[in-house]
Design an enzyme around this catalytic site. Structure first.
Site: not given
Ligand SMILES: Cc1ncc(C[n+]2csc(CCOP(=O)(O)OP(=O)(O)O)c2C)c(N)n1
Ligand SMILES: [Mg+2]
Length: 634
Positions: A440, A373
């Protein structure tokens, strides 16, 4: 000679900090000379030679170090922390590593634009321990990017010697691990540096690929002047002093009869005069003067919002379809737009938002990334420096923590620092209610609403999702675009089929009433609608903020002034979230109008739990209902 002068000025207290490159000059100069002036260089704190070789006027360089207006950052950043498109230099941020990924992005842009150019990026051997180094090299290798990774191994990272920094014998040995060509170069020999880099550049321009170069050299002074060199063994200093790149090159020029002593005296005199003259100009320049408005206005690049009105033809689609459609139409409209993300190409992304995109736009513009990322955010920054736009799909908003540094330190600050926009949208599939557990399910907008320089968009309906995504992509500033996973396939709406935009900073009043104001966004909007439907006797204003930065404070204040009671509802835990700031602003601006305490309602102060029952307790729906009834009765 500039350095020697700076050391004197530092002792006189006329400049604040100095990172010396004495002993390492041949690397910056040699690399810069081998590149063409159109090719980008991303230097580090010891690479004065990059700036001088590129011909930056010395008065501007000195003004930069003194924080003066004719420098490159309007006094906002120090020393060599600046970039200049004019000279194709992109300076570092203090965190060292991110610029390696930025170089990837610049190189990717040059490949996409078919420019056959090399991008050279510098790092010290210390910073090769950062994850950014690994990520950037890996990304460049996987994508065959024409980046020259120049590691200056000068023996120390601040006080830490190389044997405490890495375990392999040479940094160049790491090249093999990335599947990358690597070479060791005598960094103190300008001819070897120049010849090696020149040859490599010619070859990379023909056949784009990354190359790792380890320049062996030594840092002859302290990390910065104030920190000294006590921890460096004297013997090492003496050995390396004999290898001084300038002394040795000078001796070579004399031996070869290229330069005689009289010429040397003349050249040095000219340089001293040039330095003194330019220093005088910089010192005579008045200290920087700015206004609050000026400072605030430069945080974001000016964006002239272009309203594209929604057409009359509509289709009933889901939230997820609206995002996909908006993204597709933006891709059609902007040939300079690329999408980066994990599993977004053939696989279509984990939420299938980019399904079919590679068939229409090709693998070059719809790029699967490795799991890195930080490097991808940095690469998006690099693409922006070359005039391109990026939408990055964060696979889950939770994973943004792995790309946090370049977002909050690079993208957010670059316009304020040196006037460059970061034309990047980061899509953030977020939120709980889907039984996905602590990693999540987060809605982490507060990590970003805190940081000046970022815009934060958070739609609750398909219509807004599509129009605001279009605007996010048109806006040249970095935008964190939150899309709630629980809304993806549960919320439908009539959405215009054609492309349209919606303005930022305009909340939507979904219901009107005179008893209570409810200020919320994202999933909170849907909870509020559900609960209000249950109590038709409660007459509330329901405000969907739609964007959190910019924030539509006037709609909030006008409503509170009318109703006198307010609940600020957010999905995230309360402490430090935007609900807290909104309630503080209401307290400051609407105090006389309030008839009850401002209520903030949010999730329990715990991580997001996995099991359905725990998650229901965690989320604030019930507490919102209680607060609503309490406030009604207050
Ligand atoms: C993320 C981060 N950690 C620590 C620092 C503090 N710091 C700045 S430069 C430096 C040493 C860097 O060493 P190296 O990469 O070898 O470069 P050199 O200074 O030797 O040229 C350190 C520890 C920082 N700026 N950023
Ligand atoms: Mg070092």
């Amino acid at each position: 000679m500039i350095e020697e002068k700076m050391l004197i000025l530092l002792r006189q207290g006329k400049i604040s900090k100095w990172f010396s490159g004495i002993g390492q000059e041949a690397i910056a100069v040699g690399v810069s000379m081998a590149l063409s002036p159109q090719e980008y260089i991303l230097p580090m704190h010891r690479n004065l030679g990059v700036f001088t070789t590129r011909g930056i006027p010395l008065n501007r360089l000195f003004a930069q170090w003194q924080g003066k207006a004719s420098g490159f950052t309007k006094g906002r950043d120090r020393c060599v922390h600046f970039g200049t498109q004019e000279y194709r230099i992109v300076g570092m941020i203090s965190h060292l590593g991110p610029q390696l990924g930025v170089a990837d992005g610049i190189a990717l842009a040059s490949v996409l634009k078919k420019e056959s150019a090399v991008t050279a990026v510098f790092t010290g051997e210390g910073a090769t321990s950062e994850g950014d180094f690994h990520e950037a090299l890996n990304l460049a290798a996987v994508w065959d990017l024409p980046v020259l990774f120049c590691v200056e191994n000068n023996g120390y990272g601040l006080s830490t010697p190389i044997q405490e920094q890495f375990k392999c014998e040479h940094i160049a040995d790491k090249g093999k691990g990335y599947g990358m060509e690597a070479h060791i170069v005598d960094g103190n020999n300008i001819l070897e540096v120049y010849n090696t880099v020149d040859k490599l550049c010619k070859s990379i321009r023909q056949k784009p690929r990354p190359v790792l170069l380890e320049f062996k050299t030594f840092r002859m002074r302290g990390h910065e002047e104030a920190s000294g060199t006590k921890y460096v063994p004297k013997k090492l200093m003496e050995e390396w002093a004999l290898r001084d790149p300038i002394e040795n090159y000078l001796a070579f020029l004399h031996e070869e009869n290229i330069l005689n002593e009289e010429e040397e005296v003349v050249i040095k005199k000219e340089i001293i005069e040039e330095i003194d003259k330019n220093l005088r100009i910089a010192f005579e320049e008045a200290p920087i003067d700015s206004t609050l408005t000026n400072e605030l206005n430069d945080v974001y690049k000016e964006f002239n919002f272009h309203l594209v009105k929604p057409g009359n033809v509509v289709k009933n689609i889901r939230f997820v379809d609206a995002i996909s459609e908006g993204l597709r139409q933006a891709m059609e409209k902007n040939p300079q737009l690329v999408i980066l993300g994990q599993d977004i190409a053939e696989y279509g992304g984990v939420f299938k938002i980019t399904e079919g995109f590679i068939d229409d736009f090709g693998k070059e513009r719809v790029r699967n990334t490795p799991i890195c990322e930080s490097a991808v955010v940095s690469a998006a920054m690099g693409l922006s420096l070359k005039g391109m736009k990026t939408v990055m799909e964060m696979q889950f908003a939770d994973f943004v923590s792995s790309g946090f540094n370049p977002i909050v330190n690079y993208l957010a600050k670059v316009h304020y620092r040196w006037n460059e926009p970061a034309d990047v949208v980061i899509r953030m599939p977020c939120g709980a209610g889907v039984g996905a557990g602590p990693f999540h399910s987060q809605t982490n907008e507060a990590w970003f609403t805190k940081t000046p320089g970022l815009k934060v968009v958070y739609p609750a309906f398909p219509y807004d999702a599509k129009g605001l995504l279009a605007t996010s992509i048109e806006d040249p500033n970095p935008v964190l675009y939150f899309e709630h996973k629980a809304l993806y396939r549960s919320v439908y709406q009539e959405v215009p089929v054609d492309y349209y935009t919606l303005p930022f900073g305009k909340a939507q009043v979904l219901k009107e009433g005179d008893e209570i104001s409810i200020v919320t966004f994202g999933a909170g909007v849907h909870w509020a609608i559900e609960i209000l439907d249950k109590y038709p006797e409660i007459h509330a204003d329901l405000i969907d903020l739609r964007t959190l930065q910019p924030l539509d404070t006037s709609t909030i204040f006008n409503s509170v002034k009318k109703t006198g009671k307010v609940i600020v509802l957010q999905e995230d835990t309360i402490f430090g979230g935007i609900a807290s700031d909104i309630s503080a602003m209401i307290a400051e601006q609407c105090f006389e109008y309030l008839d009850a305490p401002i209520r903030r309602v949010g999730s329990l102060e715990t991580p997001v739990p996995f099991s359905k029952t725990l998650e229901e307790t965690y989320l604030p729906k019930e507490r919102f209902e209680e607060a609503l009834l309490e406030l009604k009765a207050y």
